[in-house]
Design a protein around this motif. Structure first.
Motif, PDB file in Angstrom:
ATOM      1  N   ASP A  27     -23.133   8.849  -3.492  1.00 21.82           N
ATOM      2  CA  ASP A  27     -22.731   7.738  -2.633  1.00 21.82           C
ATOM      3  C   ASP A  27     -23.933   7.393  -1.753  1.00 21.82           C
ATOM      4  O   ASP A  27     -24.214   8.077  -0.770  1.00 21.82           O
TER       5      ASP A  27
ATOM      6  N   ASP B 148     -24.896   5.577   0.761  1.00 19.08           N
ATOM      7  CA  ASP B 148     -24.162   4.863   1.807  1.00 19.08           C
ATOM      8  C   ASP B 148     -25.085   4.346   2.902  1.00 19.08           C
ATOM      9  O   ASP B 148     -25.138   4.888   4.007  1.00 19.08           O
TER      10      ASP B 148
ATOM     11  N   PRO C 158     -21.470   3.902  -3.817  1.00 18.05           N
ATOM     12  CA  PRO C 158     -21.187   4.836  -4.905  1.00 18.05           C
ATOM     13  C   PRO C 158     -21.888   4.408  -6.201  1.00 18.05           C
ATOM     14  O   PRO C 158     -21.791   3.253  -6.621  1.00 18.05           O
TER      15      PRO C 158
ATOM     16  N   ARG D   7     -15.404   4.193  -4.031  1.00 17.26           N
ATOM     17  CA  ARG D   7     -15.584   5.627  -3.774  1.00 17.26           C
ATOM     18  C   ARG D   7     -14.691   6.462  -4.690  1.00 17.26           C
ATOM     19  O   ARG D   7     -15.066   7.547  -5.124  1.00 17.26           O
TER      20      ARG D   7
ATOM     21  N   LEU E 242     -16.037   8.062  -8.023  1.00 11.83           N
ATOM     22  CA  LEU E 242     -16.789   9.313  -8.094  1.00 11.83           C
ATOM     23  C   LEU E 242     -15.894  10.550  -8.074  1.00 11.83           C
ATOM     24  O   LEU E 242     -16.373  11.667  -8.313  1.00 11.83           O
TER      25      LEU E 242
END
Length: 234
Positions: A123, A125, A132, A154, A157
């Motif tokens: 991820d 971020d 992701p 998300r 994953l």
């Protein structure tokens, strides 16, 4: 030989061996080609910096053209990366888009177009980043190919394991929303690479324009897999 030529040679002798990346009915669905270069006078710095305004602009293009997805970006020199300092490297800003973006609804399913294994995932971020991200590894009769899927949900994953087998046309992910996908309007960044070195869960999707010839040696045109040429482009 460029990366695209190597992959094209493999596909040429194996017609029908490529699956889908997104749901698309060639008979009824349409694609809107999205230009995110300086040539597009509708793009303004203020709009692309505002994720909601940027998303509304893309959604209007889709609705107004009755298209399922907007698409574009391979080796496109874009202006929109001014929205994030992530792309402002010291010697030369990164502005060259290396994959293809498929813009559509959050939650749209994503599929593996080839059998392979989960190479890595993460991820990423940061504002303007992939969010992701999933990378698959494919062995194609002596040719190693990596496929990258960025800006996912998300949930995509959850439960993944390195080395996990993935079959052709198996759903592997879904488009993320702006709160989880790096703060972009919902879309999939799809990219192919022949070599990713030590990269894990991330690989540059935007590069320096001066290095375009180098990228072409390693990054095939995703259209070889998407096979959208000749469909209902608007």
């Amino acid at each position: 030989m460029h990366a695209t030529e190597k992959l094209a040679a493999y596909i040429k002798v194996r017609p029908g061996a490529i699956g889908k990346v997104v749901d698309f009915d060639i008979k009824s669905d349409r694609l809107y080609p999205l230009d995110l270069t300086a040539a597009n006078a509708e793009l303004t710095t203020e709009m692309v910096a505002d994720t909601q305004a940027f998303a509304a602009w893309i959604n209007n293009k889709l609705a107004g053209s009755n298209a399922r997805y907007s698409i574009g970006g391979y080796m496109e020199h874009r202006t929109i990366y001014t929205r994030s300092a992530l792309f402002d490297t010291a010697d030369e800003p990164r502005r060259l888009h290396l994959g293809v973006d498929i813009w559509g609804d959050a939650g749209s399913p994503v599929y593996a177009p080839l059998p392979g294994t989960v190479h890595s995932f993460a991820d990423n971020d940061n504002f303007g980043d992939y969010g992701p991200t999933l990378i698959l590894q494919h062995q194609l009769d002596g040719l190693t190919l990596y496929s990258l899927y960025g800006h996912l949900s998300r949930e995509s994953l959850t439960g993944l394991q390195i080395g996990q087998y993935v079959n052709i046309n198996q759903q592997i992910a879904a488009f993320g929303n702006a709160d989880e996908n790096g703060h972009w309007p919902p879309h999939l960044h799809f990219q192919l690479m022949l070599d990713i070195g030590d990269a894990r869960g991330d690989y540059p999707g935007v590069g320096q324009y001066s290095k375009k010839d180098q990228y072409l040696q390693n990054i095939p045109n995703p259209e070889l897999i998407l096979q959208f040429t000749g469909v209902n482009l608007l």
